[in-house]
Design a protein around this motif. Sequence first.
Motif, PDB file in Angstrom:
ATOM      1  N   HIS A  17       0.747  -1.141   0.122  1.00 33.37           N
ATOM      2  CA  HIS A  17       0.078   0.025  -0.044  1.00 33.37           C
ATOM      3  C   HIS A  17       0.982   1.248   0.002  1.00 33.37           C
ATOM      4  O   HIS A  17       1.529   1.619   1.056  1.00 33.37           O
ATOM      5  CB  HIS A  17      -0.840  -0.114   1.141  1.00 33.37           C
ATOM      6  CG  HIS A  17      -1.888   0.951   1.383  1.00 33.37           C
ATOM      7  ND1 HIS A  17      -2.877   1.046   2.087  1.00 33.37           N
ATOM      8  CD2 HIS A  17      -2.094   2.134   0.521  1.00 33.37           C
ATOM      9  CE1 HIS A  17      -3.678   2.199   2.085  1.00 33.37           C
ATOM     10  NE2 HIS A  17      -3.191   2.740   1.092  1.00 33.37           N
ATOM     11  N   HIS A  19       1.452   5.441  -2.147  1.00 34.32           N
ATOM     12  CA  HIS A  19       0.938   6.523  -2.850  1.00 34.32           C
ATOM     13  C   HIS A  19       1.939   7.262  -3.724  1.00 34.32           C
ATOM     14  O   HIS A  19       3.342   7.561  -3.071  1.00 34.32           O
ATOM     15  CB  HIS A  19       0.092   7.232  -2.302  1.00 34.32           C
ATOM     16  CG  HIS A  19      -1.188   6.678  -1.731  1.00 34.32           C
ATOM     17  ND1 HIS A  19      -2.266   6.579  -2.211  1.00 34.32           N
ATOM     18  CD2 HIS A  19      -1.453   6.244  -0.393  1.00 34.32           C
ATOM     19  CE1 HIS A  19      -3.304   5.762  -1.565  1.00 34.32           C
ATOM     20  NE2 HIS A  19      -2.609   5.616  -0.277  1.00 34.32           N
ATOM     21  N   HIS A  49      -4.924   6.664  -5.277  1.00 36.30           N
ATOM     22  CA  HIS A  49      -6.320   6.796  -4.846  1.00 36.30           C
ATOM     23  C   HIS A  49      -6.858   6.817  -6.327  1.00 36.30           C
ATOM     24  O   HIS A  49      -6.584   7.979  -6.977  1.00 36.30           O
ATOM     25  CB  HIS A  49      -6.658   8.110  -4.199  1.00 36.30           C
ATOM     26  CG  HIS A  49      -5.962   8.077  -2.935  1.00 36.30           C
ATOM     27  ND1 HIS A  49      -6.739   7.246  -1.941  1.00 36.30           N
ATOM     28  CD2 HIS A  49      -4.934   8.638  -2.193  1.00 36.30           C
ATOM     29  CE1 HIS A  49      -6.018   7.711  -0.648  1.00 36.30           C
ATOM     30  NE2 HIS A  49      -5.025   8.343  -0.914  1.00 36.30           N
ATOM     31  N   GLU A  76      -6.570   2.058  -4.728  1.00 35.74           N
ATOM     32  CA  GLU A  76      -7.133   2.341  -3.653  1.00 35.74           C
ATOM     33  C   GLU A  76      -8.534   3.035  -4.098  1.00 35.74           C
ATOM     34  O   GLU A  76      -8.342   4.086  -4.659  1.00 35.74           O
ATOM     35  CB  GLU A  76      -6.266   3.330  -2.616  1.00 35.74           C
ATOM     36  CG  GLU A  76      -7.267   3.403  -1.362  1.00 35.74           C
ATOM     37  CD  GLU A  76      -6.404   3.756  -0.094  1.00 35.74           C
ATOM     38  OE1 GLU A  76      -5.321   4.270  -0.405  1.00 35.74           O
ATOM     39  OE2 GLU A  76      -6.831   3.536   1.014  1.00 35.74           O
ATOM     40  N   ASP A 178       1.331   2.423   3.408  1.00 37.13           N
ATOM     41  CA  ASP A 178       0.382   3.556   3.276  1.00 37.13           C
ATOM     42  C   ASP A 178       1.325   4.688   3.101  1.00 37.13           C
ATOM     43  O   ASP A 178       0.770   5.820   3.351  1.00 37.13           O
ATOM     44  CB  ASP A 178      -0.603   3.697   4.131  1.00 37.13           C
ATOM     45  CG  ASP A 178      -1.739   4.449   3.514  1.00 37.13           C
ATOM     46  OD1 ASP A 178      -1.607   4.795   2.202  1.00 37.13           O
ATOM     47  OD2 ASP A 178      -2.875   4.708   4.336  1.00 37.13           O
ATOM     48  N   HIS A 180       2.887   8.099   1.907  1.00 31.95           N
ATOM     49  CA  HIS A 180       2.636   9.115   0.863  1.00 31.95           C
ATOM     50  C   HIS A 180       3.887  10.002   0.858  1.00 31.95           C
ATOM     51  O   HIS A 180       4.027  10.643  -0.158  1.00 31.95           O
ATOM     52  CB  HIS A 180       1.722   9.953   1.642  1.00 31.95           C
ATOM     53  CG  HIS A 180       0.194   9.509   1.335  1.00 31.95           C
ATOM     54  ND1 HIS A 180      -0.034   8.310   2.160  1.00 31.95           N
ATOM     55  CD2 HIS A 180      -1.054   9.835   0.749  1.00 31.95           C
ATOM     56  CE1 HIS A 180      -1.429   7.945   2.004  1.00 31.95           C
ATOM     57  NE2 HIS A 180      -1.954   8.958   1.250  1.00 31.95           N
TER      58      HIS A 180
HETATM   59 ZN   LIG Z   1      -3.622   4.730   0.963  1.00 34.21          ZN
END
Ligand SMILES: [Zn+2]
Length: 298
Positions: A17, A19, A49, A76, A178, A180
Amino acid sequence: MKHRYVGTDNWYKGNTHLHTTLSDGGKSPLEVVDLYRSAGYDFIAITDHWHAFHFEQELGKSASVPEDILVLNGIEIDGKDEMGHYYHVVALGDFQQMQLSEDLDSSIARLVGQDAYLILAHPYWSGNRMEDVRRYPFHAVEIYNHVAAWLNGKSLALPYWDDTLRYRDDLFGISADDAHLLPQHPGWKGGWIMVQADGLSTPNILKALRAGTFYATTGPSFHRIQTEGNKITCHTSPIKQAWLVGEGYFGARSVAADGSLFSDFSFTIEAGSQLARSSYVRLEIEDGAGKRAWTNPL
Ligand SMILES: [Zn+2]
Ligand SMILES: [Zn+2]
């Protein structure tokens, strides 16, 4: 027991996961691939996303893509169910681009129709209800989400997993960054999975993810997990304690009498005991720094 971990001893480190600048991340796909490769990861999934990542289209022609890290395609999505409950869902696989939609049912149906590996992302951060985990055909749930620590502190979501395992013991636990990679929440390398697969390729990793032959961790490692009859034997990185976790209050703990670290332990599930009657058993270990790792139900 299903004797889940009896295959190969090849373990591959991966983050499922993250981004990039394709949505709200701070680094480009190529920068992210380089970063994780340099940190020793074997694979990552790019899950922006509402952007179905396609490695061949987006990076395949770039001569500078490193070859010693596998990049999985993913996306996602988020949306509300008919009760108004809000979900974030990570899907791994090759998908057609999707339009932003509030209608979670139709988004999930589209992904399932394209053979998605479905992960319920950060349920605690999202404010999901326990029963939400059973409402869709998730293959896995994020029991640890690293970036949630920067957002509201709700990284750990173990109760969602244990609650669901009472109903189905084929839901797997994932620990993920996750990431970023933004100044306001720069976290990465905080949660990952180790996958027991026959080799490093997309079909092999997805096959292992579907079979649950992986464990989730924020630090310690399981080197070997052996199950024979009703006995479980493990070799791990140095740890402070280990638990065999079952349904409800059922469980057992292993710890050195003098509190020292150890790397080998075993549990035996006695016939007729609470753990023998439990609908599932899983292992959990904790190292000297308080970091934990979790196997899938054995
Ligand atoms: Zn995410
Ligand atoms: Zn999310």
